[in-house]
Structures are given as structure tokens and as C-alpha cells.
Design an enzyme around this catalytic site. Structure first.
Site, PDB file in Angstrom:
ATOM      1  N   LYS A  79       0.833  -1.204   0.000  1.00 36.05           N
ATOM      2  CA  LYS A  79       0.000   0.000   0.000  1.00 36.05           C
ATOM      3  C   LYS A  79       0.873   1.262   0.000  1.00 36.05           C
ATOM      4  CE  LYS A  79      -3.507   2.275   2.847  1.00 36.05           C
ATOM      5  NZ  LYS A  79      -4.314   2.133   4.047  1.00 36.05           N
ATOM      6  N   ASP A  98      -7.548   0.507   1.436  1.00 40.74           N
ATOM      7  CA  ASP A  98      -7.389   0.070   2.808  1.00 40.74           C
ATOM      8  C   ASP A  98      -7.794  -1.391   2.915  1.00 40.74           C
ATOM      9  OD1 ASP A  98      -8.677  -0.083   5.778  1.00 40.74           O
ATOM     10  OD2 ASP A  98      -7.031   1.356   5.678  1.00 40.74           O
TER      11      ASP A  98
END
Length: 118
Positions: A79, A98
Site C-alpha cells: 500500500k 485500505d
């Protein structure tokens, strides 16, 4: 909303440290307490200093431009690497989401896959 979520970070903890080498000279408490309000500040400090050491030693103080190299840095996962690649270098190698996106997608019946890589 949890009170820690609403709480703001300290004022620019990076103002006096601009190069990876600068962070290697600061005590662990000096970095950790400035970057985090939670009890995990020691882990964050370890990651920041570890990443800075690697940036200094192996990448000549420059932030890597590939996913493979970014993932070698302590504290950096896919990420974060995707955010760095996209924002700093304009490279789109993945979609930054997320962890809850995966969980909610399964719960809503949008997918049956458990691993986003599938």
C-alpha cells in the site's frame, strides 16, 4: 470516531530532518514521539531508522522507483509502495485501498476471493 483518530499529529516532525542520514543521528525517542501518539512509536521509529539506513547505504539517499526496491525498506508494504510510486513518480502499479475494502467487498458479495492478488 475514536479520539486517537481525531487527534492531530505533532507539528511537522520532519522540519529539521531532510535526508535519510539526518534521521540516523536522532535518538529513537526523538523520532518516535514526534511521529506517533500511540504506544507503537518504538516500532515506527525502528522502521523509520531502518528505512533511512537502507536508503543511505544502498540507494544513495534516493527513494527507490520500483515496487521491488520499495518493499525492501523496513515498514513499507504494498500500500505504501503504491502511494510512493503514484505520488512521487507518477507510476500506477496498483490500486491503493485500505484493508477494509477487501473485507467489505466479500461481505457485500462483490467477490468470493480472499486474497486481493487473485
Amino acid at each position: 470516531m475514536h479520539r486517537r483518530t481525531r487527534q492531530q499529529s505533532p507539528a511537522d516532525p520532519f522540519a529539521n530532518n531532510r535526508k535519510p542520514e539526518d534521521y540516523l543521528k536522532v535518538s529513537g525517542d526523538g523520532i518516535g514521539r514526534k511521529t506517533s501518539h500511540d504506544w507503537l512509536f518504538r516500532n515506527k521509529t525502528k522502521s523509520i531508522q531502518g528505512a533511512c539506513a537502507l536508503l543511505s547505504e544502498e540507494f544513495h539517499g534516493e527513494v527507490p522507483q520500483t515496487m521491488e526496491e520499495l518493499l525492501r525498506l523496513p515498514g513499507v508494504a504494498r500500500k505504501t509502495a503504491n502511494v510512493v510510486l503514484g505520488v512521487a513518480y507518477g507510476k500506477a502499479e496498483g490500486i491503493v485501498v485500505d484493508t477494509h475494502v477487501t473485507r467489505l467487498s466479500r461481505r457485500l458479495g462483490l467477490t468470493k476471493l480472499k486474497d486481493p492478488q487473485d
